[in-house]
Each structure stands twice: as C-alpha cells, then as structure tokens.
Design a protein around this motif. Structure first.
Motif, PDB file in Angstrom:
ATOM      1  N   ALA A   1       0.719  -1.120 -12.519  1.00  0.00           N
ATOM      2  CA  ALA A   1       1.262  -2.053 -11.527  1.00  0.00           C
ATOM      3  C   ALA A   1       1.388  -3.433 -12.158  1.00  0.00           C
ATOM      4  CB  ALA A   1       0.346  -2.117 -10.305  1.00  0.00           C
TER       5      ALA A   1
ATOM      6  N   ALA B   1       2.414   1.639  -3.428  1.00  0.00           N
ATOM      7  CA  ALA B   1       1.412   2.094  -4.397  1.00  0.00           C
ATOM      8  C   ALA B   1       1.136   3.585  -4.233  1.00  0.00           C
ATOM      9  CB  ALA B   1       0.125   1.294  -4.242  1.00  0.00           C
ATOM     10  N   THR B   2       1.084   4.038  -3.002  1.00  0.00           N
ATOM     11  CA  THR B   2       0.872   5.465  -2.740  1.00  0.00           C
ATOM     12  C   THR B   2       2.003   6.289  -3.345  1.00  0.00           C
ATOM     13  OG1 THR B   2      -0.332   4.992  -0.705  1.00  0.00           O
ATOM     14  CG2 THR B   2       0.593   7.192  -0.917  1.00  0.00           C
TER      15      THR B   2
ATOM     16  N   GLN C   1      -5.068   5.043 -11.924  1.00  0.00           N
ATOM     17  CA  GLN C   1      -4.088   5.585 -12.848  1.00  0.00           C
ATOM     18  C   GLN C   1      -2.740   4.852 -12.764  1.00  0.00           C
ATOM     19  OE1 GLN C   1      -4.827   6.746  -9.885  1.00  0.00           O
ATOM     20  NE2 GLN C   1      -3.155   7.888  -8.972  1.00  0.00           N
ATOM     21  N   LEU C   2      -2.578   3.973 -11.773  1.00  0.00           N
ATOM     22  CA  LEU C   2      -1.306   3.319 -11.500  1.00  0.00           C
ATOM     23  C   LEU C   2      -1.048   2.172 -12.463  1.00  0.00           C
ATOM     24  CD1 LEU C   2       1.115   3.103  -9.544  1.00  0.00           C
ATOM     25  CD2 LEU C   2      -0.269   1.542  -8.186  1.00  0.00           C
TER      26      LEU C   2
ATOM     27  N   ALA D   1       1.801   6.061  -7.293  1.00  0.00           N
ATOM     28  CA  ALA D   1       0.678   6.847  -7.812  1.00  0.00           C
ATOM     29  C   ALA D   1       0.957   8.336  -7.690  1.00  0.00           C
ATOM     30  CB  ALA D   1      -0.610   6.480  -7.084  1.00  0.00           C
ATOM     31  N   ARG D   2       1.528   8.734  -6.575  1.00  0.00           N
ATOM     32  CA  ARG D   2       1.843  10.151  -6.352  1.00  0.00           C
ATOM     33  C   ARG D   2       2.801  10.680  -7.408  1.00  0.00           C
ATOM     34  NH1 ARG D   2       5.969  11.355  -1.828  1.00  0.00           N
ATOM     35  NH2 ARG D   2       7.257  10.756  -3.599  1.00  0.00           N
TER      36      ARG D   2
ATOM     37  N   GLY E   1       3.481   9.146 -10.354  1.00  0.00           N
ATOM     38  CA  GLY E   1       3.142   8.736 -11.708  1.00  0.00           C
ATOM     39  C   GLY E   1       4.158   7.781 -12.320  1.00  0.00           C
TER      40      GLY E   1
ATOM     41  N   ARG F   1      -4.859  -1.604  -7.903  1.00  0.00           N
ATOM     42  CA  ARG F   1      -5.351  -0.892  -9.095  1.00  0.00           C
ATOM     43  C   ARG F   1      -6.741  -0.291  -8.866  1.00  0.00           C
ATOM     44  NH1 ARG F   1      -3.606  -5.783 -11.693  1.00  0.00           N
ATOM     45  NH2 ARG F   1      -1.460  -5.518 -12.401  1.00  0.00           N
TER      46      ARG F   1
ATOM     47  N   ASP G   1       0.822  -1.199   0.000  1.00  0.00           N
ATOM     48  CA  ASP G   1       0.000   0.000   0.000  1.00  0.00           C
ATOM     49  C   ASP G   1       0.866   1.264   0.000  1.00  0.00           C
ATOM     50  OD1 ASP G   1      -2.686   1.193   0.081  1.00  0.00           O
ATOM     51  OD2 ASP G   1      -2.008   1.952   2.029  1.00  0.00           O
TER      52      ASP G   1
ATOM     53  N   ARG H   1      -7.784   0.979  -6.023  1.00  0.00           N
ATOM     54  CA  ARG H   1      -7.576   2.189  -5.227  1.00  0.00           C
ATOM     55  C   ARG H   1      -6.872   3.286  -6.020  1.00  0.00           C
ATOM     56  NH1 ARG H   1      -6.050  -1.612  -1.427  1.00  0.00           N
ATOM     57  NH2 ARG H   1      -3.870  -0.980  -1.500  1.00  0.00           N
ATOM     58  N   TYR H   2      -6.017   2.879  -6.946  1.00  0.00           N
ATOM     59  CA  TYR H   2      -5.233   3.836  -7.737  1.00  0.00           C
ATOM     60  C   TYR H   2      -5.392   3.500  -9.218  1.00  0.00           C
ATOM     61  CZ  TYR H   2      -3.003   4.446  -3.178  1.00  0.00           C
ATOM     62  OH  TYR H   2      -2.766   4.669  -1.859  1.00  0.00           O
TER      63      TYR H   2
END
Length: 86
Positions: A84, A38-39, A81-82, A42-43, A45, A76, A35, A78-79
């Motif tokens: 992964a 991923a944060t 745009q990520l 995502a932050r 990009g 994916r 998590d 939760r995010y």
C-alpha cells in the motif's frame, strides 16, 4: 451522498484487478472506502494506491502526508501482505 462504486468493463470475464486506487479526504465514508479497497487489494494480491488531494495553499503539506501515512499504516497492520502506498 456517499455511495460505493465498482467499475467493471466487461462482465463476461472474471474480474482480475491489477491495482486498486482509492481517494481519501479522511471522512468516515472515505475511511470505509479505504477499508473496502484494502480488502479487495489484499484478496487479489494487487497493490493499493491511496490518493489524497488537500486544500488551500499555505496548508501543512507535511501534516497531510503524515495523516495519509498513518491511515495506510493501519491498513498494513490489518493486511500485512498488502503493498500500500500513497
């Protein structure tokens, strides 16, 4: 004892990530690490790569792969745009 680790090579420049890599054994601590990774990804990009190495020969490789893909599917959600992969 699980600990958070972030390696910064040169603190005189802002941290610019190109990718985030996280190791998973599916323990509660590893899922928190996923998590957090991923944060960060995502932050900034950037892509997230999850790595899972599993145990003894004769194990169920397909089941472990499904488990990894399931964990990434939750990330994916939760995010969206990520990017992964694992």
């Amino acid at each position: 004892l699980p600990v958070d680790v972030l390696i910064v090579r040169d603190d005189s420049h802002p941290l610019r990530l190109r990718r985030v890599v996280v190791g998973l054994d599916f323990s509660p601590a590893a899922m928190r690490a996923l998590d957090a990774a991923a944060t960060l990804a995502a932050r900034d990009g950037v892509p997230l790569y999850a790595v899972h190495v599993y145990g003894p020969l004769g194990g169920d490789l397909d089941a472990e792969g499904r488990r990894l893909q399931s964990a990434l599917a939750e990330v994916r959600e939760r995010y969206p745009q990520l990017v992964a992969s694992g």
